[in-house]
Scaffold this active site. Structure first.
Site, PDB file in Angstrom:
ATOM      1  N   GLU A  15     -67.137  77.785 -17.680  1.00 60.22           N
ATOM      2  CA  GLU A  15     -65.865  78.485 -17.885  1.00 60.22           C
ATOM      3  C   GLU A  15     -65.532  78.573 -19.361  1.00 60.22           C
ATOM      4  O   GLU A  15     -64.965  79.551 -19.822  1.00 60.22           O
ATOM      5  CB  GLU A  15     -64.747  77.755 -17.138  1.00 60.22           C
ATOM      6  N   HIS A  60     -63.611  74.033 -12.970  1.00 58.80           N
ATOM      7  CA  HIS A  60     -64.889  74.177 -13.685  1.00 58.80           C
ATOM      8  C   HIS A  60     -65.446  72.829 -14.109  1.00 58.80           C
ATOM      9  O   HIS A  60     -64.729  71.957 -14.584  1.00 58.80           O
ATOM     10  CB  HIS A  60     -64.791  75.162 -14.852  1.00 58.80           C
ATOM     11  N   ASP A  91     -57.052  74.660 -12.909  1.00 59.23           N
ATOM     12  CA  ASP A  91     -57.580  74.534 -14.276  1.00 59.23           C
ATOM     13  C   ASP A  91     -56.432  74.499 -15.285  1.00 59.23           C
ATOM     14  O   ASP A  91     -56.466  75.164 -16.304  1.00 59.23           O
ATOM     15  CB  ASP A  91     -58.553  75.688 -14.585  1.00 59.23           C
ATOM     16  N   HIS A 139     -59.272  70.314 -25.010  1.00 55.91           N
ATOM     17  CA  HIS A 139     -60.416  70.522 -25.916  1.00 55.91           C
ATOM     18  C   HIS A 139     -60.464  69.530 -27.089  1.00 55.91           C
ATOM     19  O   HIS A 139     -61.133  69.790 -28.081  1.00 55.91           O
ATOM     20  CB  HIS A 139     -60.418  71.952 -26.496  1.00 55.91           C
TER      21      HIS A 139
HETATM   22 ZN   LIG Z   1     -60.391  74.638 -18.321  1.00 57.83          ZN
END
Ligand SMILES: [Zn+2]
Length: 443
Positions: free
Chosen positions: A311, A265, A339, A407
């Site tokens: 995503e 993504h 991913d 993240h």
């Molecule tokens: Zn991811």
């Protein structure tokens, strides 16, 4: 593991060994996945859906695919959520101690001037829902950590992230005014990890992630009694905006209407640069196609790169692609996703009914760290293509460090090893090639 001699013999006898060896030599010499990831992360950076950076990233992939001689390079439009963080998010404990926080994706902002409230710590959604009067007017602090005893960090993540996704909805049921959530990580630093949250029915209260050191400090202060936090979040949800997946391919020479999709993504969070999540997966798939083009390899089936959009907070790109696949004249033979970070490959997940037969390919994949096939293979973006009969495959790299950066502002190119990233690209290129040339052996 096969013995080295047996594996070498099996490798040499295989009609696909030459193509795989050629890709290995070129890939490990040029390390193209890393140079593309470096460009994506340094020139564009974090790429939240709907942001100017995400729009730039779409054009960047188009240009790269065209430059490497991919065919049918195109954008596949989709509407995406448009959440913006805003500037000046902050939190302070008892008016003097700054806490390391970042808004969760999808959160509403605080009222002007912020929220000032006492804290109550909980370990679960259920506990938050059952606070009743004790939750009223409070900031609810979700502090259940990852289970460190699990060898697979994805399992630890799966055991904790209900707090991030559903914490605000649960706490609002007890009249809370905001939530703080311990970051989804085993790292001991203080970088907060954002990620998607969702609201159910009921009031929408602001939600932020706390760095681990800040979470520990807050928990200690609550135990002493009298912990108050001032929280300021300036994020907001704006109307959906147009965006796109990006596609490019090599048309199959014998079965052009049978397609092998591979990708990752393109969107990411904004806190870091989206290097491991998931610039790695996108550039690995692009590198696989680049190697085939540069070596003039002509696959029997069509091999297509898809850079999926959105995503992280909606999956709109995956939905758009799956919708297309449902009515397309072509058959989706297989769909592969990366991913889980750009770390050293360990395994491929693959649709369970193909697991036993796929094992015959292991001798051709072992050079790239692939030790085994395991049942699975359906991830967020390729998963929906199982419904149209695609064989699902997912690259599984070593996962011990993934959630250190996932993240967070630490998800940057310096955490990516160029050779490990390329090994993933080569594993994907080789598996795509085998699916194309020898896919009938899985039937
Ligand atoms: Zn991811």
């Amino acid at each position: 593991m096969l013995s080295l001699l047996v594996a070498t013999a099996l490798f040499q006898q295989n009609p696909n060994a030459d193509a795989i060896l050629a890709m290995r030599k070129k890939g490990l010499t040029e390390l193209g996945a890393y140079s593309m990831l470096d460009e994506l992360t340094s020139k564009i950076g974090g790429r939240v859906s709907g942001s100017p950076e995400a729009a730039k990233a779409v054009l960047w992939v188009v240009k790269k695919l065209e430059q490497m001689g991919a065919e049918n390079v195109q954008q596949m439009p989709c509407m995406v959520p448009h959440w913006v963080r805003g500037k000046g998010e902050r939190a302070t404990l008892n008016t003097v101690h700054p806490l390391s926080i970042t808004a969760l994706g999808g959160s509403v902002g605080t009222p002007k001037g912020g929220i000032d409230a006492e804290l109550v710590e909980v370990q679960s959604l259920k506990e938050a829902e059952e606070l009743g009067e004790r939750g009223k007017g409070k900031i609810v602090f979700f502090n259940r950590p990852f289970d460190p005893t699990l060898p697979q960090t994805f399992a630890a993540y799966g055991g904790a992230n209900d707090q991030r996704v559903g914490g605000a909805t649960a706490a609002a049921k007890s009249g809370a005014v905001a939530v703080l959530v311990r970051s989804m990580t085993l790292a001991k630093d203080d970088a907060p990890h954002t990620g998607a949250m969702r609201y159910g029915d009921g009031p929408k209260i602001p939600a932020a992630a706390l760095g681990i050191q800040s979470a520990e400090m807050l928990s200690a202060a609550i135990k002493k009694g009298g912990a108050k936090v001032k929280l300021v979040l300036n994020c907001q949800n704006l109307p959906d905006v147009p965006s796109a997946n990006v596609l490019g391919e090599i048309k199959g020479s014998e079965k052009p209407d049978e397609v092998i999709v591979m990708g990752g993504h393109l969107d990411s969070w904004d806190t870091g640069k989206g290097a491991h999540d998931d610039g790695a997966g996108v550039t690995q798939a692009m590198e696989a196609l680049r190697l085939m083009r540069a070596l003039n390899l002509k696959p029997k089936r069509t091999i297509r790169v898809v850079a999926w959009m959105n995503e992280e907070n909606g999956g709109r790109g995956a939905k758009a692609y799956a919708e297309y696949a449902k009515t397309a004249k072509e058959k989706h033979f297989a769909a592969m996703e990366s991913d889980s970070g750009g770390f050293m490959p360990r395994a491929f997940g693959i649709s369970e009914d193909k697991l036993e037969k796929a094992k015959a390919w292991l001798p051709l994949l072992q050079d790239f760290g692939i030790e085994k096939f395991v049942a699975g293979g359906g991830d967020a973006d390729n998963g929906p293509l199982g419904a149209v009969g695609a064989i699902l495959c997912a690259l599984q790299p070593d996962n011990q460090r993934y959630f250190d950066y996932h993240h967070a502002r630490t998800d940057t190119i310096d955490k990516v090893n160029p050779r490990e990233l390329e090994m993933g690209a080569l594993a994907m290129a080789s598996l795509a090639w085998l699916l194309s040339e020898d896919g009938d052996s899985l039937k």
